[in-house]
Write a protein that holds these residues in place. Structure first.
Motif, PDB file in Angstrom:
ATOM      1  N   GLU A  52      54.302   9.673  32.406  1.00 61.06           N
ATOM      2  CA  GLU A  52      55.003  10.849  32.590  1.00 61.06           C
ATOM      3  C   GLU A  52      54.233  11.916  33.332  1.00 61.06           C
ATOM      4  O   GLU A  52      54.588  12.732  34.234  1.00 61.06           O
ATOM      5  CB  GLU A  52      55.590  11.306  31.363  1.00 61.06           C
ATOM      6  CG  GLU A  52      56.752  10.468  30.775  1.00 61.06           C
ATOM      7  CD  GLU A  52      58.041  10.471  31.762  1.00 61.06           C
ATOM      8  OE1 GLU A  52      58.364  11.434  32.725  1.00 61.06           O
ATOM      9  OE2 GLU A  52      58.408   9.299  32.371  1.00 61.06           O
ATOM     10  N   GLN A  53      52.892  11.863  32.618  1.00 65.35           N
ATOM     11  CA  GLN A  53      52.040  12.777  33.320  1.00 65.35           C
ATOM     12  C   GLN A  53      51.855  12.604  34.881  1.00 65.35           C
ATOM     13  O   GLN A  53      51.515  13.538  35.513  1.00 65.35           O
ATOM     14  CB  GLN A  53      50.567  12.762  32.649  1.00 65.35           C
ATOM     15  CG  GLN A  53      49.374  13.744  33.386  1.00 65.35           C
ATOM     16  CD  GLN A  53      48.381  13.550  32.258  1.00 65.35           C
ATOM     17  OE1 GLN A  53      48.072  12.880  31.364  1.00 65.35           O
ATOM     18  NE2 GLN A  53      47.293  14.607  32.486  1.00 65.35           N
ATOM     19  N   ARG A  55      53.643  11.200  36.842  1.00 65.15           N
ATOM     20  CA  ARG A  55      54.914  11.465  37.541  1.00 65.15           C
ATOM     21  C   ARG A  55      54.814  12.770  37.841  1.00 65.15           C
ATOM     22  O   ARG A  55      55.390  13.398  38.983  1.00 65.15           O
ATOM     23  CB  ARG A  55      56.113  10.836  37.054  1.00 65.15           C
ATOM     24  CG  ARG A  55      56.459   9.481  36.972  1.00 65.15           C
ATOM     25  CD  ARG A  55      57.954   9.043  36.645  1.00 65.15           C
ATOM     26  NE  ARG A  55      58.572   9.241  37.859  1.00 65.15           N
ATOM     27  CZ  ARG A  55      59.677   9.812  37.531  1.00 65.15           C
ATOM     28  NH1 ARG A  55      60.546   9.887  36.349  1.00 65.15           N
ATOM     29  NH2 ARG A  55      60.670   9.823  38.539  1.00 65.15           N
ATOM     30  N   CYS A  56      54.495  13.580  36.833  1.00 63.00           N
ATOM     31  CA  CYS A  56      54.607  15.153  37.176  1.00 63.00           C
ATOM     32  C   CYS A  56      53.323  15.504  38.231  1.00 63.00           C
ATOM     33  O   CYS A  56      53.850  16.317  39.021  1.00 63.00           O
ATOM     34  CB  CYS A  56      54.188  15.800  35.873  1.00 63.00           C
ATOM     35  SG  CYS A  56      55.258  15.970  34.942  1.00 63.00           S
ATOM     36  N   GLU A  57      52.231  15.018  38.053  1.00 61.67           N
ATOM     37  CA  GLU A  57      51.093  15.201  39.029  1.00 61.67           C
ATOM     38  C   GLU A  57      51.404  14.934  40.565  1.00 61.67           C
ATOM     39  O   GLU A  57      50.929  15.587  41.297  1.00 61.67           O
ATOM     40  CB  GLU A  57      49.730  14.502  38.459  1.00 61.67           C
ATOM     41  CG  GLU A  57      49.150  15.086  37.349  1.00 61.67           C
ATOM     42  CD  GLU A  57      47.769  14.417  36.884  1.00 61.67           C
ATOM     43  OE1 GLU A  57      46.919  14.646  37.789  1.00 61.67           O
ATOM     44  OE2 GLU A  57      47.978  13.803  35.806  1.00 61.67           O
ATOM     45  N   LYS A  59      54.328  14.988  41.563  1.00 60.46           N
ATOM     46  CA  LYS A  59      55.810  15.718  41.948  1.00 60.46           C
ATOM     47  C   LYS A  59      56.900  14.806  42.037  1.00 60.46           C
ATOM     48  O   LYS A  59      57.819  15.057  42.871  1.00 60.46           O
ATOM     49  CB  LYS A  59      55.675  16.781  43.053  1.00 60.46           C
ATOM     50  CG  LYS A  59      54.527  17.525  42.937  1.00 60.46           C
ATOM     51  CD  LYS A  59      54.476  18.699  44.032  1.00 60.46           C
ATOM     52  CE  LYS A  59      53.374  19.523  43.856  1.00 60.46           C
ATOM     53  NZ  LYS A  59      52.278  19.866  44.644  1.00 60.46           N
ATOM     54  N   PHE A  60      57.207  13.840  41.187  1.00 62.93           N
ATOM     55  CA  PHE A  60      57.879  12.828  41.022  1.00 62.93           C
ATOM     56  C   PHE A  60      58.413  12.105  42.619  1.00 62.93           C
ATOM     57  O   PHE A  60      59.590  11.783  42.729  1.00 62.93           O
ATOM     58  CB  PHE A  60      59.353  13.392  40.592  1.00 62.93           C
ATOM     59  CG  PHE A  60      59.148  14.041  39.152  1.00 62.93           C
ATOM     60  CD1 PHE A  60      59.046  13.009  38.035  1.00 62.93           C
ATOM     61  CD2 PHE A  60      58.773  15.427  38.914  1.00 62.93           C
ATOM     62  CE1 PHE A  60      58.840  13.601  36.757  1.00 62.93           C
ATOM     63  CE2 PHE A  60      58.357  15.745  37.523  1.00 62.93           C
ATOM     64  CZ  PHE A  60      58.647  14.949  36.616  1.00 62.93           C
ATOM     65  N   GLU A  64      59.281   5.581  38.562  1.00 62.40           N
ATOM     66  CA  GLU A  64      58.456   5.021  37.583  1.00 62.40           C
ATOM     67  C   GLU A  64      58.010   3.460  37.798  1.00 62.40           C
ATOM     68  O   GLU A  64      57.123   3.127  37.533  1.00 62.40           O
ATOM     69  CB  GLU A  64      59.361   4.793  36.235  1.00 62.40           C
ATOM     70  CG  GLU A  64      58.661   4.422  34.897  1.00 62.40           C
ATOM     71  CD  GLU A  64      59.520   4.757  33.729  1.00 62.40           C
ATOM     72  OE1 GLU A  64      59.766   3.810  32.830  1.00 62.40           O
ATOM     73  OE2 GLU A  64      59.889   5.738  33.519  1.00 62.40           O
TER      74      GLU A  64
END
Length: 197
Positions: A52-53, A55-57, A59-60, A64
């Motif tokens: 999840e981190q 994916r945030c970094e 910017k998606f 996954e």
């Protein structure tokens, strides 16, 4: 005056295209390297929180499933969890066989090696690839600017521009011995670009 502005924008787009080509070469090389390695070792997994981190970094920009696939292959090829400058150089040399990517690799590490370890961890690599593969034009332009602005002053001076042009010439294998009487040198390119800015 309008014509100079258009030429200046065209020159900037040309520089950005050359940088993007280099990064695409890195991305393609890493992807090929990871795809071609089918080692029979236990497959590492990203923890849910790390995923999840990441994916945030990024910017998606990666799903996954993509991140999990890249991570497994990356860890199979790089059990230490890092890819060093030598391996990055090899990837560029596959794309630019006659070139010398050392200067550009140093710049990549300067920008993306956030822990200053001299190598890229998986997270750092994915942040780099998210910009170069799927970033917006503004993100890619900011990246290109940061690659050139080596001293971090927020201004690109002539020397920084010259260093970039020299690095690009070296990357694609253009040396002074290849340059004919047309004066297509890093210095002449730099002078042209700086005049148009």
């Amino acid at each position: 005056m309008q014509e100079n502005s258009i030429d200046g924008c065209s020159e900037k787009r040309g520089i950005l295209r050359r940088l993007s080509s280099g990064f695409e070469g890195l991305a393609n090389g890493v992807n090929t390297m990871l795809r071609n390695r089918n080692l029979s070792i236990s497959k590492p997994k990203l923890k849910h929180q790390e995923l999840e981190q990441l994916r945030c970094e990024t910017k998606f920009s990666f799903t996954e499933k993509e991140l999990k696939r890249w991570y497994k292959k990356f860890m199979m090829e790089n059990p230490s969890g890092k890819i060093g400058s030598e391996e990055i150089t090899k990837l560029f040399k596959k794309r630019f066989k006659d070139g010398d990517p050392d200067d550009l690799v140093r710049d990549i590490l300067r920008i993306f090696d956030t822990d200053n370890s001299g190598s890229l961890e998986f997270r750092e690599l994915m942040v780099a690839l998210s910009i170069t593969m799927r970033g917006t034009a503004d993100e890619k332009l900011k990246l290109a600017f940061n690659m050139v602005d080596r001293d971090g002053s927020g201004v690109i001076d002539r020397n920084e521009m010259l260093q970039l042009i020299q690095a690009l010439h070296k990357l694609v294998g253009v040396t002074v011995s290849h340059i004919s009487e047309c004066e297509d040198t890093p210095e002449s390119h730099t002078n042209d670009i700086m005049r148009k800015l």
